[in-house]
Design an enzyme around this catalytic site. Structure first.
Site, short mmCIF file in Angstrom:
data_model
loop_
_atom_site.label_atom_id
_atom_site.label_comp_id
_atom_site.label_asym_id
_atom_site.label_seq_id
_atom_site.Cartn_x
_atom_site.Cartn_y
_atom_site.Cartn_z
N ASP A 61 0.81 -1.22 0.00
CA ASP A 61 0.00 0.00 0.00
C ASP A 61 0.84 1.27 0.00
O ASP A 61 0.44 2.30 0.56
CB ASP A 61 -0.96 0.01 1.21
CG ASP A 61 -1.85 -1.20 1.23
OD1 ASP A 61 -2.20 -1.68 0.14
OD2 ASP A 61 -2.20 -1.67 2.33
N LYS A 89 1.76 2.15 -5.07
CA LYS A 89 2.31 1.59 -6.32
C LYS A 89 1.40 1.87 -7.52
O LYS A 89 1.86 2.27 -8.58
CB LYS A 89 2.48 0.06 -6.17
CG LYS A 89 3.45 -0.34 -5.06
CD LYS A 89 3.50 -1.85 -4.88
CE LYS A 89 2.24 -2.45 -4.32
NZ LYS A 89 1.90 -2.05 -2.95
N GLY A 134 -4.65 -4.23 -3.81
CA GLY A 134 -5.64 -3.18 -4.07
C GLY A 134 -4.86 -1.94 -4.47
O GLY A 134 -4.22 -1.32 -3.62
N HIS A 135 -4.83 -1.64 -5.74
CA HIS A 135 -4.02 -0.52 -6.25
C HIS A 135 -4.94 0.62 -6.68
O HIS A 135 -5.76 0.45 -7.58
CB HIS A 135 -3.14 -1.00 -7.42
CG HIS A 135 -2.12 -2.02 -6.99
ND1 HIS A 135 -1.23 -2.61 -7.84
CD2 HIS A 135 -1.85 -2.55 -5.76
CE1 HIS A 135 -0.45 -3.45 -7.16
NE2 HIS A 135 -0.82 -3.43 -5.90
N GLN A 164 1.82 -6.13 -3.17
CA GLN A 164 2.28 -6.22 -1.78
C GLN A 164 3.57 -5.41 -1.60
O GLN A 164 3.76 -4.43 -2.28
CB GLN A 164 2.47 -7.69 -1.34
CG GLN A 164 1.18 -8.48 -1.20
CD GLN A 164 0.61 -8.97 -2.51
OE1 GLN A 164 1.27 -9.63 -3.27
NE2 GLN A 164 -0.64 -8.63 -2.78
P1 GDP Z 1 -0.85 0.38 -3.51
O1 GDP Z 1 -1.43 -0.90 -3.05
O2 GDP Z 1 0.62 0.44 -3.28
O3 GDP Z 1 -1.20 0.72 -4.93
O4 GDP Z 1 -1.48 1.52 -2.60
P2 GDP Z 1 -3.03 1.66 -2.18
O5 GDP Z 1 -3.81 2.14 -3.34
O6 GDP Z 1 -3.49 0.43 -1.48
O7 GDP Z 1 -2.91 2.75 -1.04
C1 GDP Z 1 -2.37 4.01 -1.27
C2 GDP Z 1 -3.44 5.07 -0.92
O8 GDP Z 1 -2.84 6.33 -0.84
C3 GDP Z 1 -4.52 5.19 -1.97
O9 GDP Z 1 -5.71 5.60 -1.36
C4 GDP Z 1 -3.99 6.29 -2.87
O10 GDP Z 1 -5.04 6.98 -3.57
C5 GDP Z 1 -3.34 7.19 -1.86
N1 GDP Z 1 -2.15 7.92 -2.33
C6 GDP Z 1 -1.17 7.53 -3.17
N2 GDP Z 1 -0.19 8.46 -3.23
C7 GDP Z 1 -0.56 9.45 -2.40
C8 GDP Z 1 0.05 10.68 -1.98
O11 GDP Z 1 1.15 11.04 -2.37
N3 GDP Z 1 -0.62 11.44 -1.06
C9 GDP Z 1 -1.84 11.06 -0.57
N4 GDP Z 1 -2.41 11.86 0.32
N5 GDP Z 1 -2.43 9.92 -0.93
C10 GDP Z 1 -1.80 9.12 -1.81
P1 IMO Z 2 -1.02 -4.18 -2.23
O1 IMO Z 2 -0.57 -4.73 -3.56
C1 IMO Z 2 -0.98 -4.62 2.08
C2 IMO Z 2 -1.10 -8.70 3.64
C3 IMO Z 2 -2.35 -9.11 4.40
C4 IMO Z 2 -1.74 -10.09 5.39
C5 IMO Z 2 -0.67 -10.78 4.56
C6 IMO Z 2 -1.08 -12.12 3.97
O2 IMO Z 2 -2.30 -3.45 -2.31
O3 IMO Z 2 0.08 -3.42 -1.60
P2 IMO Z 2 -2.64 -12.79 1.94
O4 IMO Z 2 -4.10 -12.54 1.68
O5 IMO Z 2 -1.75 -12.23 0.89
O6 IMO Z 2 -2.34 -14.23 2.24
O7 IMO Z 2 -2.33 -12.00 3.31
O8 IMO Z 2 -0.35 -9.89 3.51
N1 IMO Z 2 -1.35 -8.17 2.29
C7 IMO Z 2 -1.27 -6.88 1.95
N2 IMO Z 2 -1.03 -5.80 2.73
N3 IMO Z 2 -1.13 -4.49 0.75
C8 IMO Z 2 -1.34 -5.57 -0.04
O9 IMO Z 2 -1.35 -5.49 -1.37
C9 IMO Z 2 -1.47 -6.83 0.57
N4 IMO Z 2 -1.70 -8.07 0.12
C10 IMO Z 2 -1.62 -8.89 1.16
O10 IMO Z 2 -2.95 -8.01 5.04
O11 IMO Z 2 -1.10 -9.40 6.42
MG MG Z 3 -2.97 -1.59 -1.79
#
Ligand code: GDP
Ligand code: IMO
Ligand code: MG
Length: 432
Positions: free
Chosen positions: A14, A17, A41-42, A225
């Protein structure tokens, strides 16, 4: 100029990415996912519209960019089609430019049942998985009994293999976990009608990437991840079931490791983690709560609140080492706006010694106490800033210190969720 760029999470996932992949694929010809599944979840925010992608590569919003799902990705077919349809409802045609490797393992209902049953049985020691069946699906792959996308083309053989594997798993679901068996016929009936739509997308991803390379095309390899969730190098057993390190981009798509030109590590300006497991710099005070609220730190897949803490340079050093990072991209800098002081963990105290690299395994890491360096924060807004020179002095000092401690350049800084709220100092696909 780099043509094959790996982008990965340098922490526990998270890091942002999805946003960065979407931004950088402006200059790419293809984007490939290489591990994980719909546990990812991207999030992409474009002109205020938010889209969360789980399985489809984050290059989807860029017209003409080919989207590849490599053999390392575990695929839930229903989820895949749901995402495709969701994009279609937004007038984005992805089906014609999506290629799925025939070697992708298929996530089936019994994997989900097993994931949930195992977590329940573990009680307080639960990993806190996403409950998507990821671990059990990878287990079947390694045990050489899994069903793969390529199996879908032969309905009779698929049905036979499915029967065998389900008999095996239903035995443990019922006998060991005391849960209900998953119905074989129902499973078969739910997947077979989907085959017709999936088969045209199936292809040879390895061959495709080889040919793109020959034509000097630019490809983004999108990690899911984060490195600290890697099955081997992460905080085992509180990890995911795939390799999330840079080398996985080669294995998970079928490309030679020497073909990877550049590795960009995405790092949040602080740290978050979802699920259980050690997290040395976790904050239990109002600052942690503040970061969580201001950063909207709730899982994009499960909606669970993310644990928050300070930036951990010790952990980041491990990522740098294991992934051979070329540069960093620091995200969510804006979330730290308004903090009077900011802290960076520069070493751990472990068994009376000061250490600069995290030990392997969760038990050892659990005993590590973070040692911090404190810096002055900044009151000015960085939110939405798009050029480096406009950043507040103390924010620049914070970034400089991250660069110094990691011995890596910071190529990109993200100052908001919106696609363009980004400072690109060096674009990996561009000649400098
Ligand atoms: P990912 O799994 O690495 O793609 O990240 P996620 O989407 O799960 O979580 C990142 C969260 O931060 C999302 O809600 C994005 O919309 C938000 N986000 C990404 N970059 C920034 C940033 O520079 N500032 C803020 N405030 N939010 C951001
Ligand atoms: P993105 O790509 C954050 C974590 C779960 C748990 C562990 C194992 O959005 O960054 P799993 O279901 O993979 O067997 O769970 O990994 N986990 C993540 N945490 N971002 C993710 O993906 C994750 N995908 C799995 O919360 O701790
Ligand atoms: Mg994510």
């Amino acid at each position: 100029m780099a043509n094959n760029v790996v982008l990965l999470g340098a922490q526990w996932g998270d890091e942002g990415k999805g946003k960065i992949v979407d931004l950088l694929t402006e200059k790419a010809d293809a984007v490939a996912r290489f591990q994980g599944g719909h546990n990812a979840g991207h999030t992409l925010v474009i002109d205020g519209q938010k889209t969360v992608l789980h399985l489809i590569p984050s290059g989807a919003m860029r017209e003409g960019v080919e989207c590849l799902i490599g053999n390392g990705v575990v695929v839930n077919v229903e989820q895949l089609l749901k995402e495709i349809d969701n994009l279609k409802s937004m007038n984005i045609d992805i089906e014609s430019r999506l290629m799925l490797s025939m070697a992708c393992p298929i996530i089936l209902p019994h994997h989900i049942a097993l994931d949930v049953a195992r977590e329940k049985a573990k009680g307080k020691k639960a990993i806190g998985t996403t409950g998507r069946g990821i671990g059990p699906c990878y287990e079947d792959k390694v045990a050489r009994r899994g069903l793969r996308i390529g199996d879908l083309v032969n309905a009779k053989l698929f049905a036979e293999k499915l029967r065998e594997v389900m008999d095996y798993h239903n035995h443990s679901l019922v006998q060991y976990f005391k849960q209900q068996a998953v119905d074989y016929q129902e499973t078969l009936d739910s997947i077979m009608p989907l085959v017709e739509r999936v088969v045209p997308m199936v292809g040879d991803v390895s061959e495709k990437l080889y040919s793109l390379r020959q034509q000097s095309k630019s490809v983004m390899f999108e990690g899911a991840q984060g490195m600290l969730l890697d099955i081997d190098h992460g905080t085992y057993p509180y990890v995911t079931s795939s390799n999330t390190v840079a080398a996985a981009a080669a294995i998970g798509t079928g490309i030679g490791p020497l073909e990877l030109d550049y590795v960009l590590g995405i790092v949040k300006a602080y740290t978050t983690r979802v699920g259980s497991g050690p997290f040395p710099t976790e904050l239990f005070d109002e600052v942690g709560q503040w970061l969580g609220e201001k950063g909207h730190e709730f899982g994009a897949t499960t909606g669970r609140p993310r644990r928050c803490g300070w930036l951990d340079m010790v952990a980041l050093k491990r990522t740098r080492q294991v992934c051979g990072l070329s540069a960093l991209c620091v995200t969510k800098l804006d979330v730290m706006d308004g903090l009077e002081t900011v802290k960076i963990c520069t070493s751990y105290e472990y068994k009376g010694n000061s250490i600069g690299l995290p030990p392997y395994g969760a038990d050892a890491l659990e005993q590590c106490v973070p040692v911090y360096e404190t810096m002055s924060g900044w009151n000015e807004k960085t939110e939405g800033i798009r050029d480096y020179t406009s950043l507040p002095v103390n924010a620049k000092k914070y970034l400089d210190r991250i660069s110094e401690l990691s011995d890596l350049p910071i190529d990109i800084v993200s100052t908001g969720a919106e696609r363009d709220d980004t400072i690109v100092c060096k674009h990996p696909f561009q000649e400098q």
